[in-house]
Design a protein around this motif. Structure first.
Motif: not given
Lengths: 343, 343
Positions: A91, A94-95, A117-118
Motif C-alpha cells: 500500500e 500504491k499511495s 492493491v495495485l
C-alpha cells in the motif's frame, strides 16, 4: 522524505523476518546513496534488531500489526490480514510513499495482495513472476515462475512482451533475444497453447528466436525464456536441486580422507571463488511484472546478502521505470496486432 | 541362438551410428556372459567397424537397408522406413528373436514405431518414457519424459503404477515411494489433472507420498516422480543444462592462472572421482514403458560407455520381466479401483 526515492521492505516476511531484513537494510544503506528504506512490520521486533545500531534518516519504521504466514492461503491473507506487513508495504507503493516494495513472504499471498492493491497494467491479463538465472555468457531471464499454472497463448505472448521490456529496461539491451520453451521431439512437439503463442511471437516485433529447450536456459544464447508458471516453477526448483546435489557431492569428494582433505586445502581459494560466482544469492529477487507498481519477491530462505540483492533489484527497476515501460510496450504490441489484423 | 537371451541394437541410431554402437556392443560382450547381441543396420558399415576385431558367435549382424534421421518426423519414419534399423530391431523383439532392443535414434520415431509394432499392454492408454537420475541417496526414476505432452489424471496415475513396478522389478524395492510433481504455492497449486491424479493415487495401493517439488527429485527421499511429458522433458533438459554450466565453471576456475592450475593439479584425483560419480553416462538409457516388449532409448549423443550402459539396462529389464510385471500391476490396480467403486 517524499522527494527521495523510497523502497518499502516487508520486515516480517520470509523464514527469518526482521533478523534478516533489518541487517540487509543496514548493509544496503551503508553502500548506497539517494534511496531511503521503510521497514514495515511490528515496531517492537524491528526496534529490537535496530537497538544500538547507528542509522540515519534514510531508515524509517512503519508499524503493521499483522504478519502473513509462509503457508497461509492467499485468499485468507487477503481477507483477514489487512494490516499485515506485506499488505502495508504494497500500500505504501500504491499511495506513492514508496516507489517499490520487497517481500520474502509467501509468493501466492504476495501476488494476490499486490494484484488486489495495485491492479494490473492496461491490457495485461495476468501478472507474471520473472527472475534471472546464471548462464554461460551472463544471465537469462525466465518467466513465468509459478503465478500462472494454465496459460493461454495470449498470456504467454504477454509474458514475452513484459520479459523483453524488463531486460531492455534493467540490462540495457536494445532487442533482447526471446525464446519460447518447448520440447524437442518432432511429432510430440509442444502443446496447443505453445504452438499458438509461437505464431503470435513470429508475427510480433519482438526479437523472437523461436523454440528453445530446457538446456538452452543455461547456455545464454537467449536473454528471455517464456513458459507457463507450472513449467517455470519446476524448471527453477529442479535447477536448484541439481546445483545443491553437485555442490554437496563436490564437498564430500574433498572430505573423504586426509589426502583428499589436503587436496581440498590446496584448492580452497579456487573452490571458494567458484562458489562465489555460482552463488544463487547473487540472483535473489524475482519481479512481479504487469502490475501498476514495483514488487520484488525475495526467496523465503534468503539471508542478508541475498535479501540485500533483492533490494538492489528494486532500486534498478525504480530507476528504469519498469511498470511504465511495460505498459507502453504491451499497449504498443497490441496495437500493432490490431493494425496488422485490420490492414 | 534361440535359447539364449538376445538384445537387438539399432546400429545406425544416434549422432554417431555404428562407430559408437559397435564398440559399445563389443565392450559389453567382453564383460558379460549369457546375452547375445544383434547389430541391426547397414551390413557394410557395421562390418567395417568390426573389421579385424575378434568376436564370438554371441554377436550377429542383421541387415536393414534404411536409417531413420534424427530429425525425421515420426509419421514419415513409420510410413516410409519399413526397413529401417530402428524398425527391424523392434520387429526382432516382436517376433521373439530378441527379448529387448536398444536405439539411440530419434525419440518420437522410436516411440511411434514401438507402439505401432509392439502395441501397448492391456489397460495402458499411453506408453511413457522413464529414466533414473542421480540423487543424494542413490537415484530417482522420473516419468514421463516427453512422450505425452498433455496428460489426463488417469494417464498420470498409470504412469505412477508403471514407474513403481519398474523400480520394484529392477531395483528390488518392495514398495517404492511415489511422488507426484507439483508446484508449491498454495492458491495456485497444481492444475486440474494433477489434483485429480493426486486423488487417484491417495486411494491406490501404491506407496504414494504425495506432492513433491522440482528440488525433491535430487534429494532422493522419493523413488519415483510422476509428471506429464512436457514438464518431464523440461525438468530433465534443465538439469543437464545446470550440470554442464557448473562443470564448465568449475573447470574454468582452475584454468585461470598458474596458481589455480597448480591447485587444480593437487585436486585432480578428487575432481576426477567427482566427475566419475556425477557422470551422466552412468544414467544413460531410458525405458519405454507400457509396451508389449522392452525398448530402451539411449541418448542420441551417447558415446560407447553411455551406450553400453543402455544395453545393461535392457539386460536388467529382461531378467526382471518388466512388461509382464507392469501388465499384471496395471490390471490389478485397475481392478482394485473397480472393486472400490463397486463396494
Amino acid at each position: 522524505m517524499s522527494a527521495r526515492l523510497t523502497i518499502a521492505l516487508d520486515a516480517m516476511g520470509g523464514d527469518y523476518g526482521p533478523s534478516v531484513v533489518v541487517p540487509a537494510a543496514l548493509d544496503y544503506l551503508a553502500k548506497t546513496q539517494g534511496i531511503a528504506l521503510i521497514l514495515v512490520g511490528q515496531e517492537a521486533l524491528i526496534a529490537k534488531e535496530l537497538a544500538g545500531v547507528r542509522h540515519d534518516e534514510r531508515l524509517a519504521i512503519h508499524h503493521a500489526s499483522q504478519t502473513v504466514g509462509m503457508d497461509e492461503p492467499p485468499s485468507k491473507a487477503l481477507r483477514t490480514k489487512k494490516d499485515s506487513s506485506m499488505r502495508v508495504a504494497i500500500e505504501l507503493v500504491k499511495s506513492g510513499v514508496a516507489q517499490a516494495c520487497v517481500s520474502a513472504g509467501n509468493t501466492g499471498a504476495l501476488m494476490a495482495t499486490a494484484r488486489f492493491v495495485l491492479k494490473t497494467l492496461p491490457f495485461v491479463d495476468r501478472p507474471a513472476i520473472i527472475t534471472a538465472v546464471p548462464s554461460q555468457h551472463g544471465s537469462t531471464h525466465l518467466l513465468d515462475l509459478g503465478a500462472n499454472v494454465d496459460c493461454t497463448a495470449i498470456q504467454l505472448f504477454q509474458f514475452a512482451v513484459m520479459g523483453s521490456e524488463l531486460v531492455t529496461a534493467v540490462e540495457g539491451l536494445a532487442a533482447p533475444k526471446v525464446g519460447l520453451l518447448n520440447i524437442g521431439e518432432e511429432e510430440i512437439k509442444g502443446n496447443e497453447q505453445v504452438k499458438r503463442a509461437h505464431e503470435l511471437l513470429v508475427a510480433s516485433h519482438l526479437n523472437y528466436v523461436g523454440y528453445v529447450e530446457g538446456d538452452d536456459i543455461y547456455l545464454g544464447d537467449v536473454d528471455v525464456v517464456v513458459m507457463d508458471g507450472f513449467v517455470g516453477n519446476v524448471a527453477l526448483k529442479t535447477s536448484e536441486g541439481v546445483a545443491k546435489l553437485l555442490a554437496r557431492r563436490l564437498g564430500n569428494s574433498f572430505k573423504k580422507n586426509w589426502a583428499t582433505r589436503l587436496a581440498g586445502l590446496a584448492a580452497l581459494p579456487v573452490l571458494n571463488r567458484f562458489r562465489q560466482t555460482s552463488d544463487p544469492r547473487r540472483y535473489n529477487g524475482a519481479s512481479l511484472l504487469g502490475l501498476r507498481g514495483i514488487v520484488i519477491k525475495s526467496h523465503g530462505g534468503a539471508d542478508r546478502i541475498a535479501f540485500e540483492n533483492a533490494i538492489r533489484i528494486a532500486e534498478k527497476e525504480i530507476h528504469s521505470n519498469v511498470p511504465e515501460r511495460i505498459a507502453m510496450q504491451v499497449a504498443s504490441q497490441l496495437d500493432d496486432g490490431r493494425k496488422r489484423a485490420a490492414g
